[in-house]
Design a protein around this motif. Structure first.
Motif, PDB file in Angstrom:
ATOM      1  N   TRP B 118      -3.518   8.485   9.159  1.00 16.93           N
ATOM      2  CA  TRP B 118      -2.450   7.574   8.716  1.00 16.93           C
ATOM      3  C   TRP B 118      -2.996   6.535   7.751  1.00 16.93           C
ATOM      4  CZ3 TRP B 118       2.627   8.079   9.312  1.00 16.93           C
ATOM      5  CH2 TRP B 118       3.084   8.946  10.314  1.00 16.93           C
ATOM      6  N   LEU B 119      -4.172   5.980   8.099  1.00 14.11           N
ATOM      7  CA  LEU B 119      -4.764   4.932   7.263  1.00 14.11           C
ATOM      8  C   LEU B 119      -5.083   5.465   5.867  1.00 14.11           C
ATOM      9  CD1 LEU B 119      -7.170   3.058   9.715  1.00 14.11           C
ATOM     10  CD2 LEU B 119      -5.156   2.147   8.559  1.00 14.11           C
ATOM     11  N   VAL B 120      -5.696   6.658   5.845  1.00 15.32           N
ATOM     12  CA  VAL B 120      -6.105   7.209   4.544  1.00 15.32           C
ATOM     13  C   VAL B 120      -4.880   7.646   3.735  1.00 15.32           C
ATOM     14  CG1 VAL B 120      -7.482   8.977   3.389  1.00 15.32           C
ATOM     15  CG2 VAL B 120      -8.336   7.934   5.471  1.00 15.32           C
ATOM     16  N   ALA B 121      -3.973   8.367   4.411  1.00 15.35           N
ATOM     17  CA  ALA B 121      -2.804   8.876   3.697  1.00 15.35           C
ATOM     18  C   ALA B 121      -1.847   7.752   3.303  1.00 15.35           C
ATOM     19  CB  ALA B 121      -2.076   9.901   4.553  1.00 15.35           C
ATOM     20  N   GLY B 122      -1.713   6.758   4.196  1.00 13.50           N
ATOM     21  CA  GLY B 122      -0.736   5.697   3.951  1.00 13.50           C
ATOM     22  C   GLY B 122      -1.270   4.591   3.074  1.00 13.50           C
ATOM     23  N   LEU B 123      -2.562   4.286   3.217  1.00 11.52           N
ATOM     24  CA  LEU B 123      -3.129   3.133   2.518  1.00 11.52           C
ATOM     25  C   LEU B 123      -4.151   3.547   1.468  1.00 11.52           C
ATOM     26  CD1 LEU B 123      -2.732  -0.004   3.078  1.00 11.52           C
ATOM     27  CD2 LEU B 123      -4.994   0.116   4.130  1.00 11.52           C
TER      28      LEU B 123
END
Lengths: 83, 603
Positions: B118-123
């Protein structure tokens, strides 16, 4: 709050010695509190005990706990003085 | 043999790749920087494992839901399920947590690891994270040079995050440039063949990099650059999940049987989850679409949809396996059986327990308790008593009265067979405990080693005592018999109290009450002199016997003193600060004597 006080507080926060001292004080207080409670319980049990031998035993235990607590209180005082 | 050729082969392939494609070089450098960041991050978090993490772990593993939550939260914060798995294996090897609790943590860690996607894909892909990486690296490195352990740890965490961001940036840039030259989607494979193939690729990539997180970031960056298809990315993510167990399996090789069982649980969980995900991949893809729609994620935002998929299939795995944790424990206990061990074989001392200072301390404590268990049997035998009777509920007068038979106990042989080598192993383990050990932890190790020595001394004194005791406790002279039986009763009473305190040592006051035994021993020592003088004066015992009795009383006093000292160190359950506070109020020899003297006065 003046600047000097602020700097001192920041120093205390960053100093590991001060943090350790505070931790020691915290845990010693907990031990003293538990001993105090144990002492009160023993005292109450001593007052209620009708058996002479039992009373004697409880008094000994109570005196021991008292001696340990006294030692703890003295240690706590010396730790607080180090501040 | 295989390893000898594998590394040069890998180097040759990489070198060839770098030669023909600068983009491949950038992607590989990105992966290397990312992995280096993971190492720095793990190093940083290890600085905080010297207390806080252990405290939380010990308090949050009494219920399964708490263990799972711990796994989720700690992995989310540290962004490394491997570190959480290694810590759990260390804890389980040192006997600090149960297998079921360890399994709960591993399940939770699998859920926690999904936050990375989530962190990599979202941010990571939306923001120019390399801009954040530079100051992080600078501040991190400055902090690493600080003396304070905590600041150094924070520095490693910051630098680690900086390297992670930098690694992601390079992977992203590499794939972006790559797509101008080659279209990797031309190699996409559709259908179940593609699912199996890419699952295998994801698995191998994770085994090589030993980080599912790195594989996942690679997948997400490749997907964002449209170098792999969405379907193949899903299969790669499944493979990464299965491949991550290799770290736990490698970590468990140095662990004891409990640690290996936990690694087994990890493997089973990821295999079952992977199997279910492959089997229902198309249904799961539909579910991802529905959930993504509900979350407001665009239909063409495949990177976020991959994060949704990763979360869903791990959640399904936890939901499927959680109700069967107790059955899983039984199965693992059946399949991975503990090899029959001798009494002198260490239970808790192993390399996995050594990986963290606190688990090493716990392992030494538990093993020294094991040493005491062996020693207690010898001491009981030396008194011609059964340990079960001493630790039972029957009044000790009755136990002593009914045990009027010499129990043949070869203390020397038993010491050689069950104590000596175990004590040697403990001493050896203590000397091997390395790493960042704080002065307080070093002091605790010193206390633990002293407790082991007290146990050995107690056995040696029992051996001296046994010589006369087994002869005189059945003597014809009732006075001699009575004195020696009183001595047996006194030691049995000390051992019974120690047994009771050991099993109710949650309370500080209980452990500190062991000081009462010291006072009693002192009082008895003072009384005995008067009693013996009276018996000699009345010609009830000979002066020769009274000398033996005094010597044997000294041996008994030493046995009791050593055992009490041992109990005060080993039976306290709290953390180091609590133990130090408790020890600071224990009475010294002089204070014990003063208290014993005060009891002489009329109450």
């Amino acid at each position: 709050m003046n600047v000097k006080k602020l700097i001192r507080q920041a120093e205390n926060f960053l100093s590991s010695e001060e943090r350790k001292r505070k931790e020691k004080v915290k845990y010693l207080k907990q031990v003293i509190k538990k001993l105090r409670q144990h002492e009160l319980n023993l005292k109450a049990a001593h007052e209620q005990c009708a058996d002479k031998k039992g009373r004697e035993q409880l008094k000994k235990e109570w005196q021991l706990t008292h001696a340990q607590r006294k030692k703890g209180v003295n240690r706590l005082r010396s730790l607080k003085k180090k501040k | 043999m295989m390893q000898k050729f594998l590394l040069p082969f890998l180097f040759a392939i990489l070198a060839y790749g770098f030669w023909i494609s600068p983009d491949f070089k950038e992607i590989s450098a990105g992966v290397a920087i990312f992995l280096f960041g993971m190492l720095a991050l793990e190093e940083g978090f290890k600085a905080f494992t010297g207390g806080f993490l252990e405290k939380v772990l010990q308090k949050t593993t009494n219920k399964l839901w708490k263990s799972v939550s711990f796994g989720v939260i700690s992995t989310t914060i540290m962004q490394s399920s491997s570190l959480v798995s290694v810590i759990s294996i260390s804890f389980i090897s040192a006997g600090l947590i149960s297998l079921a609790a360890g399994i709960g943590i591993v399940f939770g860690a699998n859920l926690g690891t999904t936050t990375g996607a989530w962190l990599v894909a979202g941010l990571g892909l939306k923001v120019k994270i390399s801009a954040y990486a530079m100051p992080m690296l600078v501040f991190g490195i400055v902090l690493i040079f600080q003396k304070s352990k905590e600041l150094k740890g924070a520095g490693y965490v910051l630098a680690g995050l900086g390297f992670l961001f930098l690694g992601i940036h390079h992977m992203k840039e590499g794939f972006e440039a790559f797509k101008d030259n080659i279209d990797l989607t031309a190699y996409a494979v559709e259908g179940y063949a593609g699912v199996f193939l890419f699952t295998l690729i994801g698995l191998v990539a994770t085994v090589v990099m030993q980080s599912s997180h790195a594989t996942l970031v690679l997948i997400i960056t490749a997907l964002s650059a449209q170098q792999i298809t969405y379907e193949n990315a899903l299969a790669l993510a499944i493979g990464a999940n299965v491949g991550t167990t290799i770290t736990a399996v490698i970590g468990s090789l140095s662990a004891n049987i409990q640690g290996r069982r936990l690694a087994g649980a990890h493997l089973i969980f990821n295999l079952v989850t992977g199997f279910v995900a492959i089997l229902f991949i198309y249904q799961l893809t539909d579910l991802v679409d529905t959930v993504s729609h509900l979350l407001g994620i665009d239909t063409d935002n495949f990177t976020l949809k991959l994060a949704v998929f990763h979360t869903i299939f791990n959640t399904i795995g936890v939901a499927l396996m959680l109700p069967f944790v107790s059955q899983l424990v039984t199965l693992l206990q059946k399949v991975l059986k503990e090899a029959s061990r001798k009494d002198s074989t260490p239970i808790y001392l192993n390399d996995a327990a050594m990986s963290l200072p606190n688990t090493a301390l716990a392992a030494v404590r538990m093993e020294t308790l094991h040493l005491y268990d062996n020693a207690a049997r010898i001491i009981a035998g030396g008194l011609s008593l059964k340990l079960e009777d001493i630790e039972g509920d029957r009044p000790l007068d009755e136990v002593i009265f009914k045990s009027r038979k010499v129990l043949p106990t070869d203390i020397d042989e038993l010491y050689q067979n069950t104590v000596k080598s175990l004590y040697g192993d403990i001493v050896d383990f203590i000397s091997r405990v390395q790493g960042d050990i704080s002065p307080e932890q070093t002091e605790e190790l010193f206390h633990l080693r002293a407790a082991g020595r007290d146990i050995v001394e107690a056995i040696k004194d029992t051996k001296h005592l046994q010589k006369n005791l087994s002869k005189y406790f059945l003597a014809d002279n009732p006075y001699i018999q009575s004195e020696y039986n009183a001595l047996r009763k006194r030691l049995a009473s000390v051992m019974r109290t120690l047994h009771q305190v050991r099993h109710h040592s949650d309370d500080t006051a209980t452990v500190l009450s062991l000081d009462a035994l010291k006072v009693e021993m002192k009082e008895h020592d003072q009384r005995l002199g008067h009693e013996l003088s009276g018996l000699i004066r009345q010609h009830l015992i000979s002066a020769q016997i009274s000398v033996s009795l005094m010597n044997d009383n000294t041996y008994a006093y030493d046995v009791a003193k050593n055992l009490v000292q041992m109990g005060e160190v080993l039976f306290s359950n709290g953390n180091l600060d609590q133990k130090q506070a408790e020890r600071s109020v224990l009475l010294s020899e002089d204070e014990v004597e003063a208290l014993a003297n005060s009891h002489k006065e009329p109450l």
